[in-house]
Design a protein around this motif. Structure first.
Motif, PDB file in Angstrom:
ATOM      1  N   ASP A  90      45.482  51.079  43.139  1.00 54.92           N
ATOM      2  CA  ASP A  90      44.095  50.719  42.824  1.00 54.92           C
ATOM      3  C   ASP A  90      43.354  50.374  44.118  1.00 54.92           C
ATOM      4  OD1 ASP A  90      43.810  47.785  43.205  1.00 54.92           O
ATOM      5  OD2 ASP A  90      44.909  47.506  41.343  1.00 54.92           O
ATOM      6  N   PRO A  91      42.030  50.533  44.133  1.00 61.70           N
ATOM      7  CA  PRO A  91      41.282  50.417  45.387  1.00 61.70           C
ATOM      8  C   PRO A  91      41.249  49.015  46.009  1.00 61.70           C
ATOM      9  CG  PRO A  91      39.780  50.710  43.538  1.00 61.70           C
ATOM     10  CD  PRO A  91      41.176  50.901  43.006  1.00 61.70           C
ATOM     11  N   ALA A  92      41.646  48.010  45.280  1.00 58.53           N
ATOM     12  CA  ALA A  92      41.632  46.652  45.829  1.00 58.53           C
ATOM     13  C   ALA A  92      43.027  46.145  46.191  1.00 58.53           C
ATOM     14  CB  ALA A  92      40.990  45.692  44.828  1.00 58.53           C
ATOM     15  N   TRP A  93      44.057  46.860  45.802  1.00 57.33           N
ATOM     16  CA  TRP A  93      45.434  46.387  45.989  1.00 57.33           C
ATOM     17  C   TRP A  93      45.709  46.068  47.447  1.00 57.33           C
ATOM     18  CZ3 TRP A  93      49.200  45.022  42.691  1.00 57.33           C
ATOM     19  CH2 TRP A  93      50.472  44.838  43.213  1.00 57.33           C
ATOM     20  N   PRO A  94      46.325  44.983  47.765  1.00 52.64           N
ATOM     21  CA  PRO A  94      46.817  43.895  46.923  1.00 52.64           C
ATOM     22  C   PRO A  94      45.852  42.722  46.839  1.00 52.64           C
ATOM     23  CG  PRO A  94      47.745  43.626  49.106  1.00 52.64           C
ATOM     24  CD  PRO A  94      46.841  44.854  49.139  1.00 52.64           C
ATOM     25  N   LYS A  95      44.629  42.930  47.278  1.00 49.68           N
ATOM     26  CA  LYS A  95      43.646  41.848  47.319  1.00 49.68           C
ATOM     27  C   LYS A  95      43.125  41.516  45.915  1.00 49.68           C
ATOM     28  CE  LYS A  95      42.169  43.270  51.856  1.00 49.68           C
ATOM     29  NZ  LYS A  95      41.245  44.112  52.565  1.00 49.68           N
ATOM     30  N   LEU A 113      50.419  42.259  36.313  1.00 56.45           N
ATOM     31  CA  LEU A 113      49.334  41.884  35.417  1.00 56.45           C
ATOM     32  C   LEU A 113      48.820  40.523  35.875  1.00 56.45           C
ATOM     33  CD1 LEU A 113      47.737  42.682  32.835  1.00 56.45           C
ATOM     34  CD2 LEU A 113      49.268  41.145  31.605  1.00 56.45           C
ATOM     35  N   ASN A 114      47.569  40.484  36.322  1.00 57.24           N
ATOM     36  CA  ASN A 114      46.966  39.230  36.751  1.00 57.24           C
ATOM     37  C   ASN A 114      46.290  38.569  35.564  1.00 57.24           C
ATOM     38  OD1 ASN A 114      45.812  40.546  39.961  1.00 57.24           O
ATOM     39  ND2 ASN A 114      47.803  39.822  39.353  1.00 57.24           N
ATOM     40  N   VAL A 115      46.636  37.312  35.310  1.00 58.98           N
ATOM     41  CA  VAL A 115      46.022  36.522  34.238  1.00 58.98           C
ATOM     42  C   VAL A 115      45.434  35.282  34.894  1.00 58.98           C
ATOM     43  CG1 VAL A 115      46.413  35.282  32.074  1.00 58.98           C
ATOM     44  CG2 VAL A 115      47.709  37.383  32.563  1.00 58.98           C
ATOM     45  N   ALA A 116      44.121  35.068  34.667  1.00 58.87           N
ATOM     46  CA  ALA A 116      43.464  33.965  35.361  1.00 58.87           C
ATOM     47  C   ALA A 116      42.309  33.400  34.547  1.00 58.87           C
ATOM     48  CB  ALA A 116      42.931  34.435  36.711  1.00 58.87           C
ATOM     49  N   ILE A 129      40.353  41.253  42.984  1.00 63.29           N
ATOM     50  CA  ILE A 129      39.341  42.249  42.639  1.00 63.29           C
ATOM     51  C   ILE A 129      37.915  41.725  42.724  1.00 63.29           C
ATOM     52  CG2 ILE A 129      40.918  43.532  41.179  1.00 63.29           C
ATOM     53  CD1 ILE A 129      39.510  42.231  38.754  1.00 63.29           C
ATOM     54  N   TRP A 130      37.731  40.411  42.648  1.00 60.02           N
ATOM     55  CA  TRP A 130      36.388  39.839  42.534  1.00 60.02           C
ATOM     56  C   TRP A 130      35.571  40.059  43.795  1.00 60.02           C
ATOM     57  CZ3 TRP A 130      40.417  38.046  39.756  1.00 60.02           C
ATOM     58  CH2 TRP A 130      40.194  37.908  38.380  1.00 60.02           C
ATOM     59  N   GLY A 131      34.430  40.739  43.624  1.00 58.08           N
ATOM     60  CA  GLY A 131      33.470  40.910  44.691  1.00 58.08           C
ATOM     61  C   GLY A 131      33.861  41.888  45.783  1.00 58.08           C
ATOM     62  N   LEU A 132      34.987  42.550  45.628  1.00 58.72           N
ATOM     63  CA  LEU A 132      35.455  43.443  46.678  1.00 58.72           C
ATOM     64  C   LEU A 132      34.748  44.797  46.629  1.00 58.72           C
ATOM     65  CD1 LEU A 132      37.485  43.500  49.009  1.00 58.72           C
ATOM     66  CD2 LEU A 132      39.123  44.537  47.436  1.00 58.72           C
ATOM     67  N   LEU A 133      34.597  45.350  45.422  1.00 53.60           N
ATOM     68  CA  LEU A 133      33.991  46.672  45.240  1.00 53.60           C
ATOM     69  C   LEU A 133      32.974  46.623  44.113  1.00 53.60           C
ATOM     70  CD1 LEU A 133      37.361  48.633  45.174  1.00 53.60           C
ATOM     71  CD2 LEU A 133      35.754  48.592  47.074  1.00 53.60           C
ATOM     72  N   PRO A 134      31.990  47.509  44.143  1.00 56.93           N
ATOM     73  CA  PRO A 134      31.080  47.572  42.998  1.00 56.93           C
ATOM     74  C   PRO A 134      31.831  48.064  41.758  1.00 56.93           C
ATOM     75  CG  PRO A 134      30.436  49.145  44.718  1.00 56.93           C
ATOM     76  CD  PRO A 134      31.647  48.436  45.199  1.00 56.93           C
ATOM     77  N   ALA A 135      31.373  47.626  40.594  1.00 59.53           N
ATOM     78  CA  ALA A 135      31.999  48.034  39.335  1.00 59.53           C
ATOM     79  C   ALA A 135      31.808  49.525  39.111  1.00 59.53           C
ATOM     80  CB  ALA A 135      31.397  47.249  38.176  1.00 59.53           C
ATOM     81  N   SER A 136      32.788  50.129  38.484  1.00 60.06           N
ATOM     82  CA  SER A 136      32.737  51.533  38.113  1.00 60.06           C
ATOM     83  C   SER A 136      32.546  51.609  36.597  1.00 60.06           C
ATOM     84  CB  SER A 136      34.047  52.212  38.526  1.00 60.06           C
ATOM     85  OG  SER A 136      34.085  53.535  38.085  1.00 60.06           O
ATOM     86  N   ALA A 137      31.480  52.249  36.151  1.00 59.75           N
ATOM     87  CA  ALA A 137      31.164  52.294  34.716  1.00 59.75           C
ATOM     88  C   ALA A 137      32.115  53.222  33.964  1.00 59.75           C
ATOM     89  CB  ALA A 137      29.730  52.761  34.517  1.00 59.75           C
ATOM     90  N   TYR A 138      32.383  52.857  32.725  1.00 59.10           N
ATOM     91  CA  TYR A 138      33.154  53.716  31.844  1.00 59.10           C
ATOM     92  C   TYR A 138      32.321  54.921  31.428  1.00 59.10           C
ATOM     93  CZ  TYR A 138      37.126  50.654  30.817  1.00 59.10           C
ATOM     94  OH  TYR A 138      38.274  49.927  30.895  1.00 59.10           O
ATOM     95  N   THR A 139      32.939  56.077  31.329  1.00 62.03           N
ATOM     96  CA  THR A 139      32.313  57.181  30.617  1.00 62.03           C
ATOM     97  C   THR A 139      32.405  56.837  29.136  1.00 62.03           C
ATOM     98  OG1 THR A 139      34.380  58.405  30.339  1.00 62.03           O
ATOM     99  CG2 THR A 139      33.079  58.866  32.351  1.00 62.03           C
ATOM    100  N   ASP A 140      31.553  57.418  28.325  1.00 65.13           N
ATOM    101  CA  ASP A 140      31.614  57.155  26.888  1.00 65.13           C
ATOM    102  C   ASP A 140      32.991  57.504  26.332  1.00 65.13           C
ATOM    103  OD1 ASP A 140      29.019  56.230  26.833  1.00 65.13           O
ATOM    104  OD2 ASP A 140      28.172  58.121  26.117  1.00 65.13           O
TER     105      ASP A 140
END
Length: 144
Positions: A100-105, A77-80, A107-118
């Motif tokens: 996860d697609p960014a592990w272990p890097k 759990l990353n807390v920052a 998350i900021w700016g690495l991939l475009p955001a993925s929207a939530y489904t409703d």
């Protein structure tokens, strides 16, 4: 009267409020990602809070962290409190997984955001609201 930074409002859904902090779900569904924002004006850093608010923020952050670990069982759990773009004091809580697609890097700016489904957004918010009892938490769905 406290006002949430417009970028935080645009990037999140309101889950509710603790005694001190607003609890926001980040709109990027790639990661379980919750943000705490102390409801105090003109603050950039944790040390700018008075000592009672520092303690309250730490309690709220620890409570949220425990809930997120219980609900999502992350590898880490990353807390920052970064705030390079949005200077208003806020703490990110991001559940990370080896798959996860960014592990272990970071998350900021690495991939475009993925929207939530409703459906997933409602499920995630309700899941968090149900688990966040304590520390003065109250569910809310509208930004004030």
């Amino acid at each position: 009267m406290f006002e949430l930074h417009p970028q935080l409002k645009a990037d999140s859904y309101l889950i509710g409020k603790f005694s001190l902090s607003w609890v926001l779900l980040h709109k990027d569904a790639t990661y379980p990602w919750v943000i705490l924002v102390p409801a105090r004006d003109d603050l950039r850093e944790i040390h700018h809070l008075d000592s009672d608010d520092q303690i309250a923020l730490m309690r709220e952050s620890c409570h949220l962290s425990e809930v997120m670990v219980d609900l999502f069982a992350p590898k880490k759990l990353n807390v920052a409190a970064i705030g390079n773009i949005v200077s208003q004091l806020h703490l990110h809580h991001v559940a990370r997984f080896e798959q996860d697609p960014a592990w272990p890097k970071p998350i900021w700016g690495l991939l475009p955001a993925s929207a939530y489904t409703d459906e997933l957004r409602v499920q995630r918010i309700n899941q968090l609201r149900s688990a966040l009892v304590g520390e003065g938490f109250g569910a809310q769905s509208q930004y004030d």
